[in-house]
Enzyme design. Structure first.
Site, PDB file in Angstrom:
ATOM      1  N   THR A 149     -35.369  10.329 -14.152  1.00 12.55           N
ATOM      2  CA  THR A 149     -36.000   9.044 -13.830  1.00 12.55           C
ATOM      3  C   THR A 149     -35.075   7.854 -14.083  1.00 12.55           C
ATOM      4  O   THR A 149     -34.512   7.732 -15.167  1.00 12.55           O
ATOM      5  CB  THR A 149     -37.272   8.898 -14.685  1.00 12.55           C
ATOM      6  OG1 THR A 149     -38.075  10.062 -14.485  1.00 12.55           O
ATOM      7  CG2 THR A 149     -38.061   7.661 -14.281  1.00 12.55           C
ATOM      8  N   GLU A 150     -34.971   6.982 -13.098  1.00 16.40           N
ATOM      9  CA  GLU A 150     -34.148   5.767 -13.161  1.00 16.40           C
ATOM     10  C   GLU A 150     -32.678   6.108 -13.388  1.00 16.40           C
ATOM     11  O   GLU A 150     -31.918   5.297 -13.896  1.00 16.40           O
ATOM     12  CB  GLU A 150     -34.636   4.796 -14.256  1.00 16.40           C
ATOM     13  CG  GLU A 150     -36.129   4.570 -14.320  1.00 16.40           C
ATOM     14  CD  GLU A 150     -36.715   3.955 -13.054  1.00 16.40           C
ATOM     15  OE1 GLU A 150     -35.933   3.616 -12.146  1.00 16.40           O
ATOM     16  OE2 GLU A 150     -37.950   3.848 -12.971  1.00 16.40           O
ATOM     17  N   LEU A 151     -32.300   7.313 -13.019  1.00 14.11           N
ATOM     18  CA  LEU A 151     -30.945   7.827 -13.215  1.00 14.11           C
ATOM     19  C   LEU A 151     -30.557   7.817 -14.697  1.00 14.11           C
ATOM     20  O   LEU A 151     -29.385   7.723 -15.047  1.00 14.11           O
ATOM     21  CB  LEU A 151     -29.924   6.997 -12.398  1.00 14.11           C
ATOM     22  CG  LEU A 151     -28.893   7.812 -11.608  1.00 14.11           C
ATOM     23  CD1 LEU A 151     -29.565   8.745 -10.615  1.00 14.11           C
ATOM     24  CD2 LEU A 151     -27.915   6.901 -10.863  1.00 14.11           C
ATOM     25  N   SER A 152     -31.568   7.885 -15.566  1.00 16.41           N
ATOM     26  CA  SER A 152     -31.265   7.854 -16.992  1.00 16.41           C
ATOM     27  C   SER A 152     -30.543   9.136 -17.398  1.00 16.41           C
ATOM     28  O   SER A 152     -30.896  10.236 -16.963  1.00 16.41           O
ATOM     29  CB  SER A 152     -32.555   7.665 -17.805  1.00 16.41           C
ATOM     30  OG  SER A 152     -33.526   8.627 -17.448  1.00 16.41           O
ATOM     31  N   SER A 349     -42.727   5.848 -15.195  1.00 13.25           N
ATOM     32  CA  SER A 349     -41.894   4.782 -15.772  1.00 13.25           C
ATOM     33  C   SER A 349     -42.267   3.391 -15.251  1.00 13.25           C
ATOM     34  O   SER A 349     -42.118   2.404 -15.958  1.00 13.25           O
ATOM     35  CB  SER A 349     -40.416   5.050 -15.481  1.00 13.25           C
ATOM     36  OG  SER A 349     -40.164   4.969 -14.094  1.00 13.25           O
TER      37      SER A 349
END
Lengths: 397, 409
Positions: A149-152, A349
């Site tokens: 998620t969110e490129l985390s 998110s």
């Protein structure tokens, strides 16, 4: 040879309606806004499908046919696919046809587009599994590359992906982490034997995703010729163009010329014999890693901080995240499918992003997409709904 | 500069605004001569005061007969409510200094303005609100110098709507703005009223939002600190601070309190201030059966006021019509979360607050219950509110006023 690697993110959250304190204990529906506002999930899904998903995917189908060497990849959140199935089946059908061309790779992620990796390893695994099952059901594919998620990303996520046999994982190509290294190579995560790291070239990606229609930008208007020239001149093995799929038609509206740009881009890039197209898996299998990258602190693709502060930076966000994950044990004990699903939808998110106050006062519309009037309204609606969920969980036990 | 009140002789925001603005203007090198209708023990280092009752009738005019009578006059009263107060013998604040009839006070002040203007050396005439507009107009007539009128409130705000508008006050406001070379409004909201209700051309009106200077932290020895004990015991404290008049929406505060208490009885509501609806509000609270949860403190000043802000979990300004509203900024500066009505000028400049329509009691109650129930919300509003309010200064307002003054001078 140098490769161009496209990855498009398709995601839509279940936005929480304006849920008041007085609704707690009386209304178990959190996501069923029927107003004209942008909290109406059906309306948003229909709108985004009409403005972005359907025209872009129709064009992409045509492009894939016209350019047999073209390759792209997608990551679909599970809840985006759920909503498309219900509200915009035509868009889902187009996505299936695109994947059927064999020129498209589907990536793995969490079903609920959550930050569960950082809060509950068990929950994270369950969401990844659930997502994998859904991708198999809709596309007959099994994700071999993961994006969180969110490129985390953080070192231990690389270790996890390695242990689960993923070929690779995506992350942000952020200069302070990379130092002298370029994002245009394949890297090896720290403490991971076989998994590889692909890094977003944020300059080239953001030229399309953010700057494309900006008249203050010195390079405006961005032509395919210019963009292809830049890509041709760049050093490295792979140029990773990672962006939200809504870039096409939703973030950049049709009248900006974004569809004409997309229409001509593959042709323009193909003119350069030193360039080809590859999916993330192909890039990883083609190029050797250049170095190991150590990312001990969470890196994301968000704003100028490239960390999780857009989701966890203020006391509301931290309280909300703590509150939702504090329910985990009791939700699991309740053993009620509907409760489990609602709880998971509350982990997305976006809910926490809407509570972000970092740039709220700046009036910077680019930095703050939210269907709520303020981050405080977002938090109030969320916490009230979560309080109701807690009551339901307690009752079910 | 013609004014009507100045701290500590003030009953509300007008005086605070005059102090903040004159100080910030002087910091920019603008010299201000501040004219007050009546002699008061006033002294600040940045402004010279001139008192109209001490001015001699002279050169420009003939002799003027003066009459000074102590009374309950404040700039916030309408003519009608002023009369009502006098009949009941109620004093609105400890600092009342003006005469028995509002309009005649305004006229008396105006009649002295010309002679003062003739004696003083200045470039631009500046008048705050309708009570001093006639003074400003007289000064302009006598000297031919440009006039700026600064509108902090209109008759429409004071009356809570057009029905109670006092014709004479309205006429003075309108004449003042028409005579003025430039009009300054404290908000876009006020500007829109000036255009719509007074027919003033929008191009003549500049919006200059109020600011706030550093708020003194409360000393912490007053009686209100007992509220902290309540908070320690898990009670929520919600504060209204302002005049208890129709314009300020105290009735919406009480009705929202009722909604809150139905859901969470461990909340105390404090009404600070005085005004013509005070008794009515006590009756309303009793009638709704929440009398024991609503406390009336009377008019608070100085440290007491800051203590009240600091003691509260939430400060509410539910104004029906609020040209600006400085009190939310004072609360924010002290780290107290704030809920304001959307019908307020200050809502144009603050984002780190909760907002609701003044009539939306359910939404207000929802927000109050959320603030009391969710510490994360309090913490975020406090943290961001301190930061945001620190950026809304009188210096910023003075900069805009300075530009306008120099365009005219």
């Amino acid at each position: 040879m140098k490769s161009i690697c496209f990855y498009f993110q398709v995601h839509q959250p279940y936005r929480v309606k304006r849920y008041r304190v007085f609704d707690i204990g009386n209304d178990p529906e959190y996501f069923n806004d029927r107003s004209e506002s942008s909290l109406n999930n059906r309306k948003i899904a229909e709108k985004v499908a009409a403005k972005s998903y359907i025209p872009t995917t129709t064009l992409l189908l045509d492009l894939l046919k016209r350019h047999p060497s073209l390759r792209v990849s997608f990551s679909f959140s599970g809840i985006a696919l759920e909503q498309l199935e219900r509200y915009a089946p035509e868009a889902l059908d187009l996505f299936k046809r695109v994947v059927d061309t064999g020129q498209v790779e589907v990536l793995g992620e969490t079903y609920y587009h959550s930050l569960s990796f950082f809060y509950s390893p068990l929950e994270f695994e369950m969401q990844v599994d659930k997502h994998r099952d859904l991708i198999r059901k809709h596309f007959g594919a099994r994700p071999r590359v993961f994006r969180n998620t969110e490129l985390s990303y953080r070192n231990d996520l690389g270790t996890w992906a390695d242990s689960r046999g993923y070929l690779g994982i995506l992350a942000e190509g952020w200069d302070p982490i990379l130092g002298w290294r370029s994002p245009n190579y394949v890297y090896q995560p720290k403490d991971a034997a076989n998994t590889r790291l692909l890094l977003k070239n944020y300059r080239f990606s953001d030229d399309i995703a953010f700057r494309f229609s900006s008249r203050e930008w010195s390079e405006w208007p961005l032509t395919t010729e210019k963009f292809a020239r830049w890509i041709g001149e760049a050093e490295g093995d792979t140029i990773n163009l990672f962006m939200d799929y809504e870039t096409f038609g939703e973030h950049q509206w049709e009248d900006t010329g974004i569809f004409q740009f997309l229409d001509r881009l593959p042709e323009e890039l193909s003119k350069n014999p030193g360039l080809d197209f590859k999916t993330p898996s192909q890039v990883i299998q083609t190029y050797e890693p250049r170095d190991q990258v150590d990312i001990p602190h969470t890196l994301t693709w968000a704003d100028t901080d490239r960390d999780l502060t857009a989701w966890t930076g203020n006391p509301m966000q931290r309280a909300a995240l703590d509150a939702v994950y504090a329910l985990e044990d009791n939700v699991l004990l309740a053993n009620d499918g509907r409760l489990l699903e609602d709880w998971r939808k509350m982990q997305t998110s976006d809910h926490f992003y809407y509570m972000c106050t970092k740039w709220f006062a700046d009036g910077d519309v680019h930095a703050y997409f939210s269907p709520y009037e303020s981050p405080y309204d977002a938090y109030i609606a969320y916490m009230n709904a979560l309080s109701d969920l807690r009551l339901r969980v307690e009752k079910a036990r | 500069m013609f004014g009507w009140e100045f701290p500590p002789f003030n009953s509300g925001g007008l005086g605070v605004a005059c102090l903040g603005l004159t100080r910030a203007l002087s910091e920019r090198g603008v010299e201000v001569i501040f004219v007050m209708p009546k002699t008061l023990d006033l002294s600040v280092p940045w402004t010279r005061f001139v008192f109209a009752d001490k001015a001699r009738g002279d050169a420009c005019l003939g002799k003027v007969r003066m009459r000074v009578v102590n009374s309950a006059l404040t700039p916030y009263l309408t003519s009608a409510s002023y009369d009502a107060y006098r009949r009941r013998g109620i004093s609105l604040s400890g600092n009342s200094v003006y005469g028995p009839d509002l309009i005649s006070e305004v006229k008396r002040y105006a009649s002295m303005a010309a002679s003062i203007a003739c004696r003083e050396d200045f470039d631009v005439i500046y008048a705050h609100d309708w009570l001093s507009f006639e003074a400003g107009m007289e000064a302009k007539r006598a000297t031919g110098k440009p006039l700026i009128v600064h509108v902090h409130a209109t008759e429409f705000d004071r009356c809570g709507g057009p029905c109670g508008v006092n014709g004479e006050a309205y006429a003075i406001e309108k004449a003042g703005m028409e005579a003025a070379d430039r009009v300054i409004a404290v908000s876009e909201l006020t500007k829109s009223i000036l255009v719509r209700e007074y027919g003033i051309p929008a191009g003549k009106i500049s919006v200059v939002h109020n600011g706030i200077d550093d708020t003194t932290a409360p000393q912490g020895d007053g009686a209100l600190l007992r509220l902290h004990a309540l908070k320690q015991a898990g009670w929520g404290v919600v504060l209204f601070l302002g005049r208890i008049t129709l314009q300020k929406g105290p009735d919406y505060f009480i009705r929202a309190a009722k909604r809150v208490l139905e859901r969470n009885p461990k909340v105390v509501f404090i009404l600070s201030g005085s005004g013509d609806m005070e008794r009515q509000m006590m009756d309303l609270a009793a009638q709704l059966g929440i009398g024991q949860s609503v406390l009336f403190t009377g008019f608070l000043q100085g440290n007491d006021r800051y203590e009240a802000y600091a003691a509260a979990d939430l400060f509410i300004m539910p104004s029906v019509s609020e040209p600006f509203g400085i009190t939310p900024l004072e609360a924010m500066r002290l780290g107290t979360p704030v809920l304001i009505s959307k019908q307020s000028g200050v809502s144009e400049v603050v984002k780190h607050v909760l907002k609701a329509d003044f009539w939306d009691i359910d939404e207000m109650a929802n927000q109050i219950l959320s603030v009391v129930g969710y510490p994360g919300l309090r913490a975020a509003l406090a943290e961001n509110g301190i930061k945001e309010s620190s950026g809304i200064t009188w210096g910023l307002a003075a900069q805009k006023v300075d530009t306008i003054v120099h365009e005219l001078a």
